[in-house]
Design an enzyme around this catalytic site. Structure first.
Site, PDB file in Angstrom:
ATOM      1  N   GLU A  88       0.810  -1.225   0.000  1.00  0.00           N
ATOM      2  CA  GLU A  88       0.000   0.000   0.000  1.00  0.00           C
ATOM      3  C   GLU A  88       0.843   1.275   0.000  1.00  0.00           C
ATOM      4  OE1 GLU A  88      -2.855   0.016   3.164  1.00  0.00           O
ATOM      5  OE2 GLU A  88      -3.917  -1.729   2.401  1.00  0.00           O
ATOM      6  N   GLU A 146      -4.947  -8.595   0.946  1.00  0.00           N
ATOM      7  CA  GLU A 146      -5.576  -8.248   2.221  1.00  0.00           C
ATOM      8  C   GLU A 146      -7.053  -8.026   1.976  1.00  0.00           C
ATOM      9  OE1 GLU A 146      -4.088  -4.912   4.575  1.00  0.00           O
ATOM     10  OE2 GLU A 146      -2.024  -5.482   4.124  1.00  0.00           O
TER      11      GLU A 146
HETATM   12  C1  BGP Z   1      -4.225  -1.964   5.987  1.00  0.00           C
HETATM   13  C2  BGP Z   1      -2.739  -2.074   6.277  1.00  0.00           C
HETATM   14  C3  BGP Z   1      -2.433  -2.906   7.458  1.00  0.00           C
HETATM   15  C4  BGP Z   1      -3.447  -2.824   8.611  1.00  0.00           C
HETATM   16  C5  BGP Z   1      -4.905  -2.730   8.146  1.00  0.00           C
HETATM   17  C6  BGP Z   1      -5.903  -2.481   9.280  1.00  0.00           C
HETATM   18  O1  BGP Z   1      -4.492  -0.881   5.181  1.00  0.00           O
HETATM   19  O2  BGP Z   1      -2.008  -2.627   5.192  1.00  0.00           O
HETATM   20  O3  BGP Z   1      -1.122  -2.582   7.867  1.00  0.00           O
HETATM   21  O4  BGP Z   1      -3.087  -1.886   9.508  1.00  0.00           O
HETATM   22  O5  BGP Z   1      -5.022  -1.755   7.142  1.00  0.00           O
HETATM   23  O6  BGP Z   1      -6.024  -1.171   9.677  1.00  0.00           O
HETATM   24  P1  BGP Z   1      -6.689  -0.643  11.038  1.00  0.00           P
HETATM   25  O7  BGP Z   1      -6.029  -1.340  12.159  1.00  0.00           O
HETATM   26  O8  BGP Z   1      -6.455   0.819  11.059  1.00  0.00           O
HETATM   27  O9  BGP Z   1      -8.163  -0.956  11.016  1.00  0.00           O
END
Ligand code: BGP
Length: 459
Positions: A165, A360
């Protein structure tokens, strides 16, 4: 009809070194920007929990690999910490080599293929002090780091990613304050994005020139952009939104050219980055596969009040709050399963049907402990429903010819997440921080183990 997935489908989960590893001061690691920021401003982090220990994977990777095996996972994505492998950017750290080699070997011994990413928001502090992504020197530093990683682990890792990302470190660090250095400046953000792209290409170039075995790709957050309605000004807003959020990185990386619409916007607003002669030669280095992170869509409408020249992306498009949207009430994000199908068809139709996987997807839940039953098992039916809905649409895209080869959930064991620390839980396994980080399977892990075993969704 049974919804089966292609033979050899990659089933797994994703995480990153800084969010799981801990051992921030162990094994010769140098500080990352997150380590230093936490020292300076711990109050910015949820419950003042910082990155120093996270989930202690530094010591517990063998235990986690055993849980992955129990769940039938055949792959797992994490990252290498640049600050551990090359603490000063130049000198290979033998303790880090030994640690990652044993970690990746252990995954393999448990039937889990490591998919290894090089950068997940964790800028070394020594580089940040020299300007981080704003300093062009980072391109060579990053290529050197990548090449060292390919040499040290190339026999164990056959699937590499350059970035996770990259849009996020650009927008959160240079168009907002969720990442250090908390700058809000379009021109600087564009330069940071440009250097990030060059660093990506330079790493792919190192991979090709080193003739390493395996494949290299990158991981982008590709939220599909939907307009409020079919009014021409809203369709135009959608096209601008796509140029900014999707095509800005995807076009150069997959197609080998910059997006013309975005270039026109940057020129009109005097935002073009500084380039050097022959930079465009980098565009010849293409990836083998694409990772797509998908959580929620972007909805837009025409922005009638945007300033010219623009000062932020909000001057170009305005967000749209769709009244009928389905929400994840535990995280405040929209759930739109069909988005995953739309991404799949866009990759098929506009990006040469490059091999891709969902790197993801997942559902964050704040206060998830409240769903634990008497045995401490989180009854996460909402997550099962979320995954099933997305897999169903992904299956449809594959049926229609989209070249998707895998699905990774964010995440395996609940992990630390930047300023949110352990607020939102995403894992197949719960981490109990009160019990020394004990790992406890959630209901979704049992459900998913069956999906993987059958390589199909339940009927
Ligand atoms: C994604 C990232 C991860 C993770 C996830 C959850 O965008 O790649 O690193 O952090 O988001 O995010 P959050 O914990 O803010 O809900």
């Amino acid at each position: 009809m049974t919804k089966s997935f292609p033979k050899g489908f990659l089933w797994g989960a994703a995480a990153s070194a800084p969010q799981t590893e801990g051992g921030a001061n162990l094994g010769g690691k140098s500080p990352s920007t997150w380590d230093v920021w936490f020292e300076k401003e711990p109050e910015r982090f949820f419950n003042q929990v910082g990155p120093s220990n996270t989930s202690d994977v530094y010591h517990r990777y063998a235990e986690d690999a055993g849980h992955m095996k129990a769940m039938n996972l055949n792959s797992y994505r994490t990252s290498i910490a640049w600050t551990r492998l090359l603490p000063d950017g130049k000198t290979l750290n033998p303790e880090a080599v030994a640690y990652y080699r044993d970690y990746f070997q252990t995954l393999r011994e448990n039937g889990v293929e490591p998919v290894i990413n090089l950068f997940h928001f964790d800028m070394p502090w020594w580089m940040m002090e020299k300007g981080g992504w704003e300093n062009r020197e980072i391109v060579d530093h990053f290529a050197y780091y990548a090449d060292q990683a390919f040499q040290a682990f190339g026999d164990l890792v056959k699937k590499w990613a350059t970035f996770n990302e990259p849009m996020v470190h650009i927008e959160c660090g240079y168009l907002g304050d969720a990442h250090w250095p908390m700058v809000n400046d379009m021109k600087r953000a564009v330069q940071v994005g440009y250097h990030t792209l060059l660093a990506h290409f330079a790493a792919v170039k190192a991979f090709r020139e080193g003739n390493y075995d395996g494949e290299i790709g990158t991981i982008l957050n590709l939220s599909p952009v939907y307009p409020k309605d079919d009014a021409p000004e809203n369709i135009e807003a959608k096209e601008i939104g796509e140029a900014i959020y999707i095509k800005s990185l995807l076009d150069p990386i997959v197609l080998g050219h910059f997006n013309p619409r975005l270039t026109a916007i940057l020129k009109e607003n005097d935002l073009m980055p500084n380039k050097e002669a022959h930079d465009d030669d980098y565009l010849n280095y293409r990836i083998d596969f694409l990772g797509v992170n998908y959580y929620q869509p972007v909805r837009v409408q025409h922005q009638p009040e945007g300033k010219r020249p623009i000062e932020s992306r909000g001057d170009l498009v305005r967000g749209y709050n769709w009244p009928d949207k389905k929400m994840n009430p535990h995280r405040g994000w929209e759930i739109y399963e069909k988005g995953i199908y739309d991404i799949g068809m866009t990759i098929k139709n506009d990006y040469g049907n490059i091999p891709w996987f969902i790197s993801e997807n997942g559902m964050g839940v704040e206060g998830e402990e409240k769903f634990a039953d008497a045995d401490g098992i989180i009854q996460d039916d909402y997550r099962i429903e979320f995954i099933e809905g997305h897999l169903s649409w992904l299956h449809q895209a594959i049926e229609e010819g989209s070249n998707c080869f895998g699905y990774h959930l964010w995440t395996f064991v609940d992990c630390w997440s930047w300023l949110n620390a352990y607020k939102n839980r995403y894992g197949f396994y719960r981490i109990d921080l009160e019990q020394d980080g004990k790992r406890i399977p959630k209901q979704s892990s049992f459900w998913m183990a069956d999906v993987i075993k059958n390589n199909a969704l339940p009927k």
